[in-house]
Design a protein around this motif. Structure first.
Motif, mmCIF file in Angstrom:
data_model
loop_
_atom_site.group_PDB
_atom_site.id
_atom_site.type_symbol
_atom_site.label_atom_id
_atom_site.label_comp_id
_atom_site.label_asym_id
_atom_site.label_seq_id
_atom_site.Cartn_x
_atom_site.Cartn_y
_atom_site.Cartn_z
ATOM 1 N N GLN A 1 0.822 -1.201 0.000
ATOM 2 C CA GLN A 1 0.000 0.000 0.000
ATOM 3 C C GLN A 1 0.859 1.256 0.000
ATOM 4 O OE1 GLN A 1 -2.542 -0.384 3.358
ATOM 5 N NE2 GLN A 1 -3.733 -2.059 2.486
ATOM 6 N N LEU B 1 3.460 -8.559 -1.117
ATOM 7 C CA LEU B 1 3.544 -7.981 -2.460
ATOM 8 C C LEU B 1 4.725 -7.037 -2.534
ATOM 9 C CD1 LEU B 1 -0.214 -7.097 -3.131
ATOM 10 C CD2 LEU B 1 0.984 -9.261 -3.528
ATOM 11 N N PRO C 1 0.776 -3.921 -7.924
ATOM 12 C CA PRO C 1 -0.122 -4.333 -6.833
ATOM 13 C C PRO C 1 -1.594 -4.373 -7.226
ATOM 14 C CG PRO C 1 1.508 -2.762 -6.036
ATOM 15 C CD PRO C 1 1.639 -2.798 -7.528
ATOM 16 N N GLN C 2 -2.067 -3.382 -7.988
ATOM 17 C CA GLN C 2 -3.476 -3.362 -8.374
ATOM 18 C C GLN C 2 -3.820 -4.557 -9.255
ATOM 19 O OE1 GLN C 2 -4.184 0.489 -10.145
ATOM 20 N NE2 GLN C 2 -4.605 1.441 -8.157
ATOM 21 N N THR D 1 -3.728 -7.790 -7.074
ATOM 22 C CA THR D 1 -4.906 -7.894 -6.213
ATOM 23 C C THR D 1 -6.129 -8.338 -7.010
ATOM 24 O OG1 THR D 1 -4.052 -6.170 -4.739
ATOM 25 C CG2 THR D 1 -6.405 -6.649 -4.618
ATOM 26 N N GLY E 1 -8.134 -12.006 -6.716
ATOM 27 C CA GLY E 1 -9.587 -12.095 -6.547
ATOM 28 C C GLY E 1 -10.222 -12.931 -7.621
#
Length: 210
Positions: free
Chosen positions: A15, A85, A197-198, A201, A205
């Protein structure tokens, strides 16, 4: 963000990408084929029937199964590996994976405890070993005395190891989404994923529903 107590700190939280994140770095240049890695520290007739026995007691439910009217014993489950990550662009994901690998080896992890997967271009070591044939290549994994590099598409054939590092350095999103949960299933203690990271993620999912 700390890892489990015995693991080194590889990077800051996804983050808050580290200041030295390789965003915008030029594409990595071809690397020489690496040789074997050294461990940071020195690195396996029938018996005669006896008298009749009393009837055995009523069998107990098998471990991990929920008895009728009871609740599941969660202590029987294997703890999930820690997920970490490392932010990196697509063309820098393999470099980030190499840096994480070096840090783990320097901290005392044995080379045979680490599996490195790539979703895009193969690691030079894997490409080199595959040139000698599939049998010789997979035999390297079976010996278990060195870091093993493989394409993420072959993760189902890869053996479990304490640490799995995934470099998301390209490849199809669908294949990567399927490979990430499989990589986590093969990580005994730690799963390190290097890339955007995006995207990671979102792929995690998507992979959970595959």
């Amino acid at each position: 963000m700390p890892l489990i107590p015995e693991e080194p700190q590889i990077h800051e939280s996804a983050q808050g990408p580290r200041a030295t994140a390789a965003a915008g770095r030029p594409a990595s240049t071809p690397r020489p084929v690496p040789g074997p890695r050294s461990a940071a520290s020195p690195r396996p007739g029938r018996p005669v029937p006896g008298p009749a026995r009393p009837a055995p007691p009523k069998p107990r439910p098998a471990a991990g199964k929920v008895p009728a009217g009871g609740t599941e014993n969660r202590s029987d489950r294997r703890p999930a590996p820690q997920l970490q990550l490392i932010p990196a662009p697509v063309d820098g994901a393999l470099d980030a994976a190499e840096e994480a690998l070096d840090l783990l080896l320097e901290s005392g992890r044995a080379p045979g405890e680490v599996l490195v997967l790539t979703t895009g271009e193969q690691h030079p070591w894997a490409a080199h070993e595959l040139s000698f044939g599939e049998a010789a290549y997979w035999a390297q994994q079976d010996t278990g005395d060195d870091v093993f590099f493989a394409d993420a598409s072959a993760v189902e054939r890869a053996a479990s190891r304490p640490v799995v590092i995934v470099a998301v350095n390209g490849g199809d999103d669908g294949a990567t989404a399927r490979a990430l949960p499989a990589a986590m299933a093969r990580a005994g203690a730690l799963l390190v994923v290097c890339g955007d990271p995006q995207r990671i993620t979102a792929l995690l999912g998507a992979g959970a529903g595959v």
